[in-house]
Design a protein around this motif. Sequence first.
Motif, PDB file in Angstrom:
ATOM      1  N   UNK A 112       0.835  -1.259  -0.055  1.00 58.13           N
ATOM      2  CA  UNK A 112      -0.007  -0.099   0.003  1.00 58.13           C
ATOM      3  C   UNK A 112       0.760   1.081   0.062  1.00 58.13           C
ATOM      4  N   UNK A 113       2.068   1.007  -0.517  1.00 55.97           N
ATOM      5  CA  UNK A 113       2.949   2.125  -0.344  1.00 55.97           C
ATOM      6  C   UNK A 113       2.822   3.126  -1.703  1.00 55.97           C
ATOM      7  N   UNK A 114       3.679   4.111  -1.799  1.00 55.00           N
ATOM      8  CA  UNK A 114       3.467   5.131  -2.837  1.00 55.00           C
ATOM      9  C   UNK A 114       3.148   4.824  -4.304  1.00 55.00           C
ATOM     10  N   UNK A 115       3.947   4.035  -4.884  1.00 58.68           N
ATOM     11  CA  UNK A 115       3.656   3.557  -6.251  1.00 58.68           C
ATOM     12  C   UNK A 115       2.509   2.970  -6.498  1.00 58.68           C
ATOM     13  N   UNK A 116       1.968   1.833  -5.374  1.00 59.37           N
ATOM     14  CA  UNK A 116       0.989   0.957  -5.410  1.00 59.37           C
ATOM     15  C   UNK A 116      -0.390   1.874  -5.149  1.00 59.37           C
ATOM     16  N   UNK A 117      -0.105   2.699  -4.117  1.00 56.65           N
ATOM     17  CA  UNK A 117      -1.338   3.538  -3.798  1.00 56.65           C
ATOM     18  C   UNK A 117      -1.751   4.230  -4.921  1.00 56.65           C
ATOM     19  N   UNK A 118      -0.851   4.678  -5.673  1.00 60.11           N
ATOM     20  CA  UNK A 118      -1.180   5.551  -6.943  1.00 60.11           C
ATOM     21  C   UNK A 118      -1.775   4.737  -8.064  1.00 60.11           C
ATOM     22  N   UNK A 120      -3.964   2.200  -7.536  1.00 63.13           N
ATOM     23  CA  UNK A 120      -4.973   1.684  -7.037  1.00 63.13           C
ATOM     24  C   UNK A 120      -5.022   0.610  -5.863  1.00 63.13           C
ATOM     25  N   UNK A 121      -3.978   0.604  -5.038  1.00 59.58           N
ATOM     26  CA  UNK A 121      -3.903  -0.504  -3.930  1.00 59.58           C
ATOM     27  C   UNK A 121      -5.004  -0.515  -3.140  1.00 59.58           C
ATOM     28  N   UNK A 122      -5.610   0.652  -2.625  1.00 59.24           N
ATOM     29  CA  UNK A 122      -6.481   0.671  -1.771  1.00 59.24           C
ATOM     30  C   UNK A 122      -7.796  -0.042  -2.342  1.00 59.24           C
ATOM     31  N   UNK A 123      -8.117   0.148  -3.798  1.00 56.07           N
ATOM     32  CA  UNK A 123      -9.318  -0.672  -4.209  1.00 56.07           C
ATOM     33  C   UNK A 123      -8.953  -2.230  -4.316  1.00 56.07           C
ATOM     34  N   UNK A 124      -7.665  -2.520  -4.491  1.00 55.54           N
ATOM     35  CA  UNK A 124      -7.019  -3.933  -4.601  1.00 55.54           C
ATOM     36  C   UNK A 124      -7.527  -4.436  -3.297  1.00 55.54           C
ATOM     37  N   UNK A 125      -6.954  -3.975  -2.252  1.00 55.62           N
ATOM     38  CA  UNK A 125      -7.030  -4.619  -0.865  1.00 55.62           C
ATOM     39  C   UNK A 125      -8.635  -4.671  -0.669  1.00 55.62           C
ATOM     40  N   UNK A 126      -9.343  -3.750  -0.867  1.00 56.15           N
ATOM     41  CA  UNK A 126     -10.815  -3.873  -0.617  1.00 56.15           C
ATOM     42  C   UNK A 126     -11.178  -4.969  -1.217  1.00 56.15           C
ATOM     43  N   UNK A 127     -10.893  -5.139  -2.777  1.00 51.62           N
ATOM     44  CA  UNK A 127     -11.588  -6.424  -3.363  1.00 51.62           C
ATOM     45  C   UNK A 127     -11.097  -7.678  -2.945  1.00 51.62           C
ATOM     46  N   UNK A 128      -9.746  -7.898  -2.544  1.00 47.38           N
ATOM     47  CA  UNK A 128      -9.224  -9.143  -2.027  1.00 47.38           C
ATOM     48  C   UNK A 128      -9.836  -9.392  -0.535  1.00 47.38           C
ATOM     49  N   UNK A 129     -10.005  -8.567   0.111  1.00 47.18           N
ATOM     50  CA  UNK A 129     -10.490  -8.887   1.494  1.00 47.18           C
ATOM     51  C   UNK A 129     -12.254  -9.132   1.383  1.00 47.18           C
ATOM     52  N   UNK A 130     -12.680  -8.641   0.131  1.00 49.13           N
ATOM     53  CA  UNK A 130     -14.325  -8.870   0.257  1.00 49.13           C
ATOM     54  C   UNK A 130     -14.166 -10.309  -0.438  1.00 49.13           C
ATOM     55  N   UNK A 131     -13.116 -10.838  -1.297  1.00 47.00           N
ATOM     56  CA  UNK A 131     -13.248 -12.061  -1.855  1.00 47.00           C
ATOM     57  C   UNK A 131     -12.895 -13.127  -0.775  1.00 47.00           C
ATOM     58  N   UNK A 143       0.739  -4.097   3.515  1.00 46.24           N
ATOM     59  CA  UNK A 143       2.339  -4.045   3.823  1.00 46.24           C
ATOM     60  C   UNK A 143       2.920  -2.726   3.346  1.00 46.24           C
ATOM     61  N   UNK A 144       3.898  -2.495   3.760  1.00 50.91           N
ATOM     62  CA  UNK A 144       4.911  -1.358   3.050  1.00 50.91           C
ATOM     63  C   UNK A 144       5.567  -1.969   1.717  1.00 50.91           C
ATOM     64  N   UNK A 145       6.321  -0.988   1.143  1.00 52.55           N
ATOM     65  CA  UNK A 145       6.792  -1.336  -0.203  1.00 52.55           C
ATOM     66  C   UNK A 145       7.520  -2.668  -0.357  1.00 52.55           C
ATOM     67  N   UNK A 149       7.669  -2.029  -7.494  1.00 51.13           N
ATOM     68  CA  UNK A 149       7.182  -0.565  -7.903  1.00 51.13           C
ATOM     69  C   UNK A 149       6.903  -0.629  -9.348  1.00 51.13           C
ATOM     70  N   UNK A 150       7.916  -1.178 -10.180  1.00 54.38           N
ATOM     71  CA  UNK A 150       7.871  -1.108 -11.742  1.00 54.38           C
ATOM     72  C   UNK A 150       6.482  -2.063 -12.190  1.00 54.38           C
ATOM     73  N   UNK A 151       5.887  -2.692 -11.078  1.00 54.24           N
ATOM     74  CA  UNK A 151       4.875  -3.629 -11.768  1.00 54.24           C
ATOM     75  C   UNK A 151       3.651  -3.474 -10.628  1.00 54.24           C
ATOM     76  N   UNK A 152       3.360  -2.074 -10.200  1.00 57.88           N
ATOM     77  CA  UNK A 152       2.505  -1.794  -9.156  1.00 57.88           C
ATOM     78  C   UNK A 152       1.109  -1.768  -9.916  1.00 57.88           C
ATOM     79  N   UNK A 153       0.024  -2.429  -8.994  1.00 56.64           N
ATOM     80  CA  UNK A 153       0.127  -2.735  -7.526  1.00 56.64           C
ATOM     81  C   UNK A 153       0.542  -4.130  -7.342  1.00 56.64           C
ATOM     82  N   UNK A 154       1.202  -4.453  -6.191  1.00 54.41           N
ATOM     83  CA  UNK A 154       1.829  -5.698  -6.003  1.00 54.41           C
ATOM     84  C   UNK A 154       1.383  -6.508  -4.904  1.00 54.41           C
TER      85      UNK A 154
END
Length: 607
Positions: A112-118, A120-131, A143-145, A149-154
């Motif tokens: 959920x760090x900078x590159x991944x936040x930019x 869409x890591x927030x939406x990804x986390x929400x989708x994974x937790x819902x699934x 998790x932190x970075x 980062x070249x393949x964000x979100x991770x």
Amino acid sequence: MDLRFGDSEPTDEERAAVDALLGPPESAWEGADRTEADLRWARGGRAARDRRDLLLPGLHALNDRVGWISEGGLDYLCRRLTVPPAEAYGVATFYAMFSVRPRPATVLHVCTDLACTAAGAGELCAGIEARLGPGGAVGVERAPCLGLCERAPAALAIRSGDPVRTAVAAPATVEAAVLAASAPDTAPEEPAAVAAVPQAGDPSLVLLRRVGTVDPSSLDDYRAHGGYTALRRAFELGPAGVVREVTESGLVGRGGAAFPTGRKWQATASQPDRPHYLVCNADESEPGTFKDRVLMEGDPFALVEAITIASYAISAHRALVYVRGEYPRAVHRLRHAIGQARARGLLGDDILGQGHRLDIEIRRGAGAYICGEETALFNSIEGYRGEPRSKPPFPVEKGLFSRPTAENNVETLVNVLPILTKGAAAYAATGTGHSTGTKLFCVSGSVARPGVYELPFGATLGELLALAGVRDRLRAVLLGGAAGGFVRPDELGIPLTFEGTREAGTTLGSGVVMAFDDTVPLPRLLLRIAEFFRDESCGQCVPCRVGTVRQQEALARIAERTGAAAADDIALLRDVGRAMRDASICGLGQTAWNAVESAIDRLGAYT
């Protein structure tokens, strides 16, 4: 008063995990069955205390086998190493990747760090937790970075067992992340290191020229492409000659501090105290940094050769590589390379018949940004909490195990190879007078071709972003990662040198270049930076321990309102930032305010 766990006993799995690392216990004092001799005298205490540095590997052994560290398992490890349980508990709870509470055997770490936040890591986390839902067979941790980062979100899935299994999903979707967590053995293989090098195949590359060209598992292939030429040259020059060549090349550390490498080696080599140590810092935990991972995965033999040369130059016979715990593939590749080199006489008691003795050990970190600081790294290796030490004494005098130590990161060490093969003068001819050679830049964010780029020092920020394909509507560029600073789109002419970025009022740091377009909410990004420093502060000194919390609280309040209503909090931020910068023990607290300050002053983030 010591912490004791009473009658907690290790499970058979936990006992087996510890014994696989330390060997079977020799007496009841270490956990074996009691004999009559054990009632007469205690044996092995001093020898066990001398193995305190195996505490971190022991915690990894428990966590890898079971998925968490129980009271019984920790108590057994403490008995084997004669470590007070209170101290071991403090170490175990210091690291983000360990858990002292029961959790599922499979844990999915979602960045959920900078590159991944930019991205869409927030939406990804929400989708994974819902699934996956709560309380299921897979635990989900933000998790932190993760250094992807070249393949964000991770996302990184870790399944405990013997052996432990890992799988990466990057760029991650909900489906890919769930697949990686549910069946890590069948998850598709993550792209090779060459995928992170958009310039792969470019003949002008120096540090990256073998990535994608050489089989990283083949020592013969490495030697066919010039491998171990530099080591033979080092033996011709002798230790003093190697130090002189590195000094004359102008090589400075690539971790951000830019200290002259030759001076560090000379200071270590000249110390009369013995033994000397060489430590390779591969714990690149700065959000946005992944260059060392690419080098270890794509060209591991180069690092082994460079470590051998550096150890020879400073008269060290033991070298340790501290690799961040989120890099399982890099650890695997490096272990294989070390084993191959040892089997072929390129490590051991008499390397190439030159009388130099060296062995290399790998130590895994466990998720602590502060361990990138050299003295915190030493404490971590020695089996203590990864807290920075006061200086002086400096590591060249009293470093690892209180002995003279040279510490360099992966990129710095690999630069030694072209210095010795081409000569110091030829190396220094590239770059600028104060920043010689080439530099690796980790480009991520709002660009078309993220990855690691190699350019000579002196290229401009605009030239680098042109190679990466910067997108339209560029809002800001973050240089140096979370500890760096933002620059505006009209400042792309900044030369990428240590002195050039300093004159521009920013920093080059370890080479992070993170671009953000106007779709990225800047206040949310700044709040994530503040959360990062709050979570990663070791808590040893008051300015950082309290200041990072106050900074995060103020930015959370500001995110809810702007303009005049935020003026008081901005003034508070400046006061707190100055206090952290002036009074913190180490660079974490001293730089925790940098990015926020630059966003306010250069970007007008809250106007």
